[in-house]
Write an enzyme that holds these catalytic residues in place. Structure first.
Site, short mmCIF file in Angstrom:
data_model
loop_
_atom_site.label_atom_id
_atom_site.label_comp_id
_atom_site.label_asym_id
_atom_site.label_seq_id
_atom_site.Cartn_x
_atom_site.Cartn_y
_atom_site.Cartn_z
CG HIS A 122 10.58 144.07 -35.49
ND1 HIS A 122 10.36 145.33 -35.99
CD2 HIS A 122 11.83 143.74 -35.88
CE1 HIS A 122 11.43 145.76 -36.63
NE2 HIS A 122 12.34 144.81 -36.59
CG ASP A 123 6.90 146.69 -35.14
OD1 ASP A 123 6.10 147.18 -34.31
OD2 ASP A 123 8.12 146.56 -34.92
N GLY A 140 10.93 143.50 -40.91
CA GLY A 140 10.11 144.24 -39.96
C GLY A 140 9.20 145.26 -40.62
#
Length: 269
Positions: A122-123, A140
């Site tokens: 994520h991200d 992440g």
């Protein structure tokens, strides 16, 4: 050619499909997915969430793109995955959508080659023309630049940044930022040399390689420190852009925590 969808695939009618898209058997495509022209999804691919793929991507069997982030604080908001053009995702790659902690987007650029079981968390922000070998794991919020080679089994810690044209050797454990144009290796990974072979392949002149080699020796062999190396190399001209890029990157790194410039974002995240 028109779009072709296998009879066993499940494609939500609200999904947006470009021209000449081919979707293989047992694929599952969610309602908020868009797929660009000339993209091929082989069998057993899952695209979910708010996910967009550009043109001419090739996604091999077993890939899952756009699933929830592996973050226990995620609240189910419609964060995104954005993928550019010309990427190859080999078998069982995963790309997780973002959390709410930054801009809400996990982004992958253009013309990357991700080998089997690559994980992009994520991200993350991944640039262009990168090659990642089997079982690369990116934590992440990590930022990956352009023209980087990451060998098999590498683990990159969350919030790390990897500079352009760097090379990460197999099985390395990346706990700190990786400077541009540098080869790192080990557990934990440490700078070992300038990526001269990669630079030559990309057409960099010998003057760029020579000045980076001088910088590398000052920083990682003589251990004179960043400020002293900058003073010595930037006081004589001409100042080559690759040298400025290296020092700008390292300025950001030392301003962070634990060898990661983006760790300054941890309070916000």
């Amino acid at each position: 050619m028109s779009t072709q969808i296998a009879q066993t695939a499940v494609v939500d009618p609200r999904a947006k499909l470009g021209t000449n898209v081919r979707i293989g058997h047992f694929c599952v495509i969610g309602p908020d997915v868009s797929i660009g022209d000339d993209t091929l999804l082989e069998d057993h691919v899952v695209l979910s969430g708010v996910t967009s793929l550009g043109e001419e991507n090739h996604v091999f069997p077993g890939c899952v793109i756009g699933a929830d982030p592996q973050d226990t604080s995620y609240k189910g908001t419609p964060t995104q995955v954005q993928i550019g053009d010309g990427n190859v995702f080999r078998e069982y790659c995963t790309v997780n959508r973002a959390t709410e902690k930054e801009d809400g987007i996990t982004r992958v650029g253009h013309n990357n080659y991700f080998m089997a079981h690559t994980h992009i968390a994520h991200d993350c922000k991944v640039g262009d023309r990168n090659v990642m070998a089997n079982n690369v794991m990116i934590g992440g919020h990590a930022h990956i630049g352009n023209d980087i080679t990451i060998a098999g089994g590498v683990g990159i810690v969350h919030f790390a940044s990897v500079g352009n044209m760097s090379f990460i050797s197999a099985m390395a454990r990346v706990l700190h930022d990786v400077p541009p144009y540098i080869i790192v290796d080990g557990q934990p990974a440490k700078p070992r040399a300038v990526n001269t072979i990669g630079m030559k392949r990309h057409g960099f002149p010998k003057e760029d390689i020579e000045i980076l080699t001088k910088a590398y020796k000052l920083l990682y062999r003589s251990y004179v420190g960043l400020d002293a190396a900058k003073e010595q190399l930037l006081s004589t001209g001409p100042i080559r852009p690759v040298l400025r890029e290296l020092f700008n990157f390292m300025d950001t790194t030392v301003a962070g925590q634990k060898g990661r410039g983006r760790d300054r974002r941890r309070k916000a995240a």
